[in-house]
Design a protein around this motif. Structure first.
Motif, PDB file in Angstrom:
ATOM      1  N   ALA A  88       0.767  -1.237   0.067  1.00 18.10           N
ATOM      2  CA  ALA A  88      -0.100  -0.057  -0.053  1.00 18.10           C
ATOM      3  C   ALA A  88       1.004   1.355  -0.167  1.00 18.10           C
ATOM      4  O   ALA A  88       0.228   2.182  -0.709  1.00 18.10           O
ATOM      5  CB  ALA A  88      -1.132   0.028   0.972  1.00 18.10           C
ATOM      6  N   THR A  89       1.951   1.143   0.619  1.00 14.61           N
ATOM      7  CA  THR A  89       3.022   2.314   0.771  1.00 14.61           C
ATOM      8  C   THR A  89       3.491   2.608  -0.549  1.00 14.61           C
ATOM      9  O   THR A  89       3.647   3.550  -1.073  1.00 14.61           O
ATOM     10  CB  THR A  89       3.828   2.256   1.759  1.00 14.61           C
ATOM     11  OG1 THR A  89       3.449   1.776   3.156  1.00 14.61           O
ATOM     12  CG2 THR A  89       5.050   3.362   1.920  1.00 14.61           C
ATOM     13  N   SER A  90       3.965   1.393  -1.299  1.00 14.14           N
ATOM     14  CA  SER A  90       4.615   1.657  -2.512  1.00 14.14           C
ATOM     15  C   SER A  90       3.387   2.251  -3.566  1.00 14.14           C
ATOM     16  O   SER A  90       3.928   3.245  -4.546  1.00 14.14           O
ATOM     17  CB  SER A  90       5.190   0.272  -2.996  1.00 14.14           C
ATOM     18  OG  SER A  90       6.173  -0.149  -2.409  1.00 14.14           O
ATOM     19  N   LEU A  91       2.284   1.744  -3.366  1.00 12.53           N
ATOM     20  CA  LEU A  91       1.285   2.282  -4.347  1.00 12.53           C
ATOM     21  C   LEU A  91       0.985   3.757  -4.135  1.00 12.53           C
ATOM     22  O   LEU A  91       0.731   4.713  -5.164  1.00 12.53           O
ATOM     23  CB  LEU A  91      -0.113   1.703  -4.310  1.00 12.53           C
ATOM     24  CG  LEU A  91      -0.390   0.208  -5.032  1.00 12.53           C
ATOM     25  CD1 LEU A  91      -1.484  -0.269  -4.841  1.00 12.53           C
ATOM     26  CD2 LEU A  91      -0.287   0.862  -6.510  1.00 12.53           C
ATOM     27  N   GLY A  92       1.132   4.028  -2.846  1.00 13.79           N
ATOM     28  CA  GLY A  92       0.791   5.373  -2.389  1.00 13.79           C
ATOM     29  C   GLY A  92       1.868   6.431  -3.048  1.00 13.79           C
ATOM     30  O   GLY A  92       1.605   7.491  -3.514  1.00 13.79           O
ATOM     31  N   THR A 125       2.414   0.676 -17.189  1.00 16.26           N
ATOM     32  CA  THR A 125       3.903   0.241 -17.744  1.00 16.26           C
ATOM     33  C   THR A 125       4.303  -0.748 -16.731  1.00 16.26           C
ATOM     34  O   THR A 125       4.082  -0.593 -15.414  1.00 16.26           O
ATOM     35  CB  THR A 125       4.896   1.532 -17.136  1.00 16.26           C
ATOM     36  OG1 THR A 125       4.430   2.622 -18.135  1.00 16.26           O
ATOM     37  CG2 THR A 125       6.316   1.194 -17.737  1.00 16.26           C
ATOM     38  N   PRO A 126       4.487  -1.865 -17.299  1.00 15.19           N
ATOM     39  CA  PRO A 126       4.753  -3.062 -16.565  1.00 15.19           C
ATOM     40  C   PRO A 126       5.905  -3.026 -15.485  1.00 15.19           C
ATOM     41  O   PRO A 126       5.743  -3.450 -14.399  1.00 15.19           O
ATOM     42  CB  PRO A 126       5.454  -3.921 -17.805  1.00 15.19           C
ATOM     43  CG  PRO A 126       4.873  -3.656 -18.936  1.00 15.19           C
ATOM     44  CD  PRO A 126       4.880  -2.132 -18.711  1.00 15.19           C
ATOM     45  N   THR A 127       6.853  -1.907 -15.579  1.00 13.62           N
ATOM     46  CA  THR A 127       7.764  -2.039 -14.685  1.00 13.62           C
ATOM     47  C   THR A 127       7.173  -1.338 -13.279  1.00 13.62           C
ATOM     48  O   THR A 127       7.477  -1.855 -12.168  1.00 13.62           O
ATOM     49  CB  THR A 127       8.939  -1.032 -15.062  1.00 13.62           C
ATOM     50  OG1 THR A 127       9.800  -1.711 -16.222  1.00 13.62           O
ATOM     51  CG2 THR A 127      10.344  -0.982 -13.944  1.00 13.62           C
ATOM     52  N   TYR A 128       6.530  -0.071 -13.617  1.00  8.87           N
ATOM     53  CA  TYR A 128       5.629   0.489 -12.482  1.00  8.87           C
ATOM     54  C   TYR A 128       4.663  -0.383 -11.879  1.00  8.87           C
ATOM     55  O   TYR A 128       4.507  -0.132 -10.538  1.00  8.87           O
ATOM     56  CB  TYR A 128       5.125   1.695 -13.149  1.00  8.87           C
ATOM     57  CG  TYR A 128       6.076   2.886 -13.361  1.00  8.87           C
ATOM     58  CD1 TYR A 128       7.388   2.814 -12.918  1.00  8.87           C
ATOM     59  CD2 TYR A 128       5.876   3.637 -14.429  1.00  8.87           C
ATOM     60  CE1 TYR A 128       8.427   3.778 -13.402  1.00  8.87           C
ATOM     61  CE2 TYR A 128       6.821   4.699 -14.800  1.00  8.87           C
ATOM     62  CZ  TYR A 128       7.995   4.953 -14.396  1.00  8.87           C
ATOM     63  OH  TYR A 128       8.905   5.519 -15.025  1.00  8.87           O
ATOM     64  N   SER A 134       5.371  -3.833  -4.658  1.00  7.76           N
ATOM     65  CA  SER A 134       6.403  -4.513  -3.973  1.00  7.76           C
ATOM     66  C   SER A 134       6.775  -4.101  -2.573  1.00  7.76           C
ATOM     67  O   SER A 134       6.666  -2.829  -2.478  1.00  7.76           O
ATOM     68  CB  SER A 134       7.634  -4.822  -4.997  1.00  7.76           C
ATOM     69  OG  SER A 134       7.104  -5.334  -6.203  1.00  7.76           O
ATOM     70  N   ALA A 135       7.421  -4.750  -1.871  1.00  8.71           N
ATOM     71  CA  ALA A 135       8.153  -4.125  -0.556  1.00  8.71           C
ATOM     72  C   ALA A 135       9.635  -3.732  -1.010  1.00  8.71           C
ATOM     73  O   ALA A 135      10.433  -4.160  -0.637  1.00  8.71           O
ATOM     74  CB  ALA A 135       8.107  -5.303   0.450  1.00  8.71           C
ATOM     75  N   LEU A 136       9.463  -2.520  -1.731  1.00 10.53           N
ATOM     76  CA  LEU A 136      10.926  -1.979  -2.275  1.00 10.53           C
ATOM     77  C   LEU A 136      10.920  -0.547  -2.220  1.00 10.53           C
ATOM     78  O   LEU A 136       9.553   0.120  -2.268  1.00 10.53           O
ATOM     79  CB  LEU A 136      11.092  -2.454  -3.589  1.00 10.53           C
ATOM     80  CG  LEU A 136      11.513  -4.109  -3.764  1.00 10.53           C
ATOM     81  CD1 LEU A 136      11.447  -4.522  -5.209  1.00 10.53           C
ATOM     82  CD2 LEU A 136      12.759  -4.527  -3.204  1.00 10.53           C
ATOM     83  N   ILE A 137      11.870   0.039  -2.130  1.00 12.86           N
ATOM     84  CA  ILE A 137      12.126   1.588  -2.173  1.00 12.86           C
ATOM     85  C   ILE A 137      11.865   2.284  -3.203  1.00 12.86           C
ATOM     86  O   ILE A 137      11.816   3.552  -3.501  1.00 12.86           O
ATOM     87  CB  ILE A 137      13.531   1.857  -1.571  1.00 12.86           C
ATOM     88  CG1 ILE A 137      14.639   1.482  -2.417  1.00 12.86           C
ATOM     89  CG2 ILE A 137      13.842   1.146  -0.116  1.00 12.86           C
ATOM     90  CD1 ILE A 137      15.939   1.964  -1.972  1.00 12.86           C
TER      91      ILE A 137
END
Length: 279
Positions: A88-92, A125-128, A134-137
């Motif tokens: 949720a944080t990554s999406l935000g 876009t697939p990368t985004y 994902s739990a990534l920065i």
């Protein structure tokens, strides 16, 4: 219509496997990030990034853990499991970055109606799509960099100290979270500065030196902050003999690569494979 279709498709795709574990692609990095988020939830935010790996004092900082702290606060406020809070944080952050993209498109005089298809393409876009769930920065660094670029343009145009302050603040955050992402955004900022300098050279009442100083004031702090954080994080790692091998000087080749690596065919085949996985 195109934007509505893109948003609905985007939401359908990013919610696939929403409850799944972090053991997907980049599972090592996601697990490391998730562990730190869990530590922050349990023991409070500690910028020294304590991880239960190498013994006391447990410090193992890499990037400045701004994303991890945000995810921990999301988990606490909304009572979410770590995996869902991280996603949720990554999406935000992705959506926060899109606001800045929309504003920048306005700075180049693109009509409002024509900005939406560009945002729609970014949402699909697939990368985004991958990194935003994902739990990534990555989404955090991406969003902070876009906000830096927008406030940088506003600061150069308006000469308003408030915009310049916002640009410095977002640039520092972007540099601390992921300097390689921030560095990519310094390129369009530099190009915009050159355009401003060219115009200033043609106008007697506008000083090119003042324009250059204003740009440097907004661009340099993020790079300096990142450099200071590298030194601080290296000192923290050295407090543990096992973690000391992970200081920046030992990881430079791994993080940035070498000339020989980039001249090898295997490197480019691996790059193509990684692109294929993303697609």
């Amino acid at each position: 219509v195109l934007t509505a279709f893109a948003v609905s498709s985007h939401l359908h795709l990013v919610l696939v496997g929403w409850d799944a574990s972090l053991m997907g692609y980049h599972s090592f990095r996601q697990a490391q990030t998730g562990l730190l988020i869990r530590q922050f939830v349990q023991d409070g935010v500690n910028w020294a990034s304590p991880l239960p790996l190498f013994g006391p004092p447990w410090y193992l900082p890499f990037e400045f853990p701004f994303y991890q702290a945000t995810a921990a606060w999301v988990a606490q406020i909304f009572h979410l499991p770590i995996e869902q809070a991280a996603r949720a944080t990554s999406l935000g952050y992705l959506y926060l970055g899109l606001v800045a993209v929309y504003k920048i498109l306005g700075e180049v005089s693109l009509p409002r109606l024509q900005r939406w298809p560009i945002l729609a393409l970014l949402l699909l876009t697939p990368t985004y799509l991958y990194y935003a769930r994902s739990a990534l920065i990555e989404s955090c660094a991406w969003a902070m960099s876009w906000w830096f670029l927008w406030t940088f343009i506003r600061g150069m145009k308006s000469k308003d100290f408030r915009w310049m302050t916002l640009s410095i603040a977002t640039g520092i955050l972007a540099g601390l979270v992921k300097i390689t992402t921030f560095a990519a955004f310094l390129i369009p900022a530099g190009m915009y500065t050159l355009v401003r300098l060219r115009h200033a050279a043609k106008q007697v009442e506008v000083s090119w030196l003042t324009e250059l100083r204003r740009a440097a004031l907004m661009m340099i702090p993020g790079v300096v902050a990142a450099g200071i954080w590298v030194m601080v994080s290296d000192d923290l790692k050295r407090t543990n003999d096992l973690a000391a091998v992970l200081v920046s000087s030992s990881l430079r080749g791994f993080s940035l690569g070498t000339v020989d690596l980039r001249l090898s065919a295997e490197f480019w085949l691996t790059m193509w494979k990684n692109i294929g996985v993303g697609l």
